[in-house]
Design a protein around this motif. Sequence first.
Motif, PDB file in Angstrom:
ATOM      1  N   VAL A  21      -3.074  12.812   7.468  1.00 16.92           N
ATOM      2  CA  VAL A  21      -3.184  13.208   8.872  1.00 16.92           C
ATOM      3  C   VAL A  21      -4.526  12.789   9.465  1.00 16.92           C
ATOM      4  O   VAL A  21      -4.652  12.609  10.694  1.00 16.92           O
ATOM      5  N   ALA A  22      -5.521  12.578   8.619  1.00 11.57           N
ATOM      6  CA  ALA A  22      -6.839  12.161   9.102  1.00 11.57           C
ATOM      7  C   ALA A  22      -6.835  10.745   9.673  1.00 11.57           C
ATOM      8  O   ALA A  22      -7.826  10.318  10.284  1.00 11.57           O
ATOM      9  N   GLN A  23      -5.723  10.008   9.519  1.00 12.24           N
ATOM     10  CA  GLN A  23      -5.633   8.649  10.053  1.00 12.24           C
ATOM     11  C   GLN A  23      -5.536   8.628  11.582  1.00 12.24           C
ATOM     12  O   GLN A  23      -5.702   7.586  12.197  1.00 12.24           O
ATOM     13  N   GLU A  24      -5.257   9.766  12.185  1.00 10.50           N
ATOM     14  CA  GLU A  24      -5.204   9.892  13.643  1.00 10.50           C
ATOM     15  C   GLU A  24      -4.213   8.906  14.271  1.00 10.50           C
ATOM     16  O   GLU A  24      -4.487   8.274  15.293  1.00 10.50           O
ATOM     17  N   HIS A  25      -3.055   8.793  13.630  1.00  8.91           N
ATOM     18  CA  HIS A  25      -1.946   8.021  14.176  1.00  8.91           C
ATOM     19  C   HIS A  25      -0.969   9.022  14.763  1.00  8.91           C
ATOM     20  O   HIS A  25      -0.569   9.984  14.082  1.00  8.91           O
ATOM     21  N   GLU A  26      -0.575   8.853  16.010  1.00  8.02           N
ATOM     22  CA  GLU A  26       0.183   9.879  16.720  1.00  8.02           C
ATOM     23  C   GLU A  26       1.443  10.316  15.982  1.00  8.02           C
ATOM     24  O   GLU A  26       1.677  11.525  15.778  1.00  8.02           O
ATOM     25  N   HIS A  56       2.279  17.653  11.030  1.00 10.58           N
ATOM     26  CA  HIS A  56       2.311  18.996  11.601  1.00 10.58           C
ATOM     27  C   HIS A  56       3.694  19.634  11.461  1.00 10.58           C
ATOM     28  O   HIS A  56       3.813  20.868  11.526  1.00 10.58           O
ATOM     29  N   GLU A  73       0.634  12.052  12.664  1.00 10.15           N
ATOM     30  CA  GLU A  73       0.135  13.402  12.916  1.00 10.15           C
ATOM     31  C   GLU A  73       1.282  14.363  13.217  1.00 10.15           C
ATOM     32  O   GLU A  73       1.317  15.492  12.695  1.00 10.15           O
ATOM     33  N   LYS A  74       2.219  13.949  14.034  1.00 12.52           N
ATOM     34  CA  LYS A  74       3.338  14.823  14.399  1.00 12.52           C
ATOM     35  C   LYS A  74       4.181  15.160  13.173  1.00 12.52           C
ATOM     36  O   LYS A  74       4.621  16.308  13.002  1.00 12.52           O
TER      37      LYS A  74
END
Length: 259
Positions: A72-77, A84, A80-81
Motif C-alpha cells: 500500500v505504500a506504493q501510493e497507486h490508487e 483498504h 490502495e483501494k
Amino acid sequence: MDLNTVAEVVSPASVDQWRPGDAWLGGGTALFASPSPEIRRLLDLTTAGWEPLTWRPDGLEIAATCTVATLVAQEHELIEKCCHAFLASFKIWNVATVGGNLCASLPAGPMIALGAALDGVCRLLGPSGSREVPVRDFVTGEGCNVLRDGELLRSLFLPHAFLNTPSAFRQGSLHPYGRSAALLIGRRDADGAFVLTVTASTTRPYVLRFASPPEPEMLQVALAERIPETAYVRDVHGLPAWRRHLTRMYAEQIRAELS
C-alpha cells in the motif's frame, strides 16, 4: 489459533524440502485462522530473502511474502483501494502477505481482485519446476486453487500496460467494517477495450471483456450469461440474490463512469 500438530519449523525452506503434511508459512494470518490437524511441519518462506517489490520495464513483480503494508505504500490508487478492502488493522497489514491472500483463495480476497483486474500472472514454483498461471485462472472456487502438492506461489506480476489505465472500483459489505460481499473493478485499455472483473460476490473471479464500453442492456445480459446463478456466494456476509443485485448495480456504475 495454535497448530498443535506441528512438530517442526523448517527455516529457511525451499521446494525440494516439501513432503506430505507440510504447509508453506508466509504471514500466517490465514494459516493460523482455522484448525489444520493435517499439518506436521511448517516451511518458512519469510527468511527466503525475496525482494518485496521489483519494478521492471514491463511491470511490477510482487513477492508472495510482500506484506500489505509494504504494497500500500506504493501510493497507486487502485492498489490502495484493494489494500483498504481488507478492512483490517495496521497489525494485520504488517503481517498479512499478498501471497497468503491469493493462496487462501477466499471470494473476498482483494489481492485476487487486484491481480485479476490487471491481467496479473502468478509465478508458481514446485518440485517439477516453475509455471505461470493468470490470476483469473489461479482461483478455481471458494478456498480452492490450482496449486499442486509441494507448489508455492513465488510472486504476482502486474503488467505495466494495465497499471496506469483508467479504472473504477466498487466494493460493498453488509456492515461498514464487514467482509466484502461484492468487489468489482473496471478498466479502459489504450485500445478502448472495457474490462470488468467481478470478485467477492462469486466463488471465483469472472473477467468480462468488451471491445468498447457496452450499452447498459448488453452488460447486464453478459453478466447473466457469463456468471452462473450457482456461482454467487451464500454465507453470513450476504445471500446470493443480494450479492447478484450488488454485482449488477456496481457493474452499471462502473460502465457509466468509464464510458
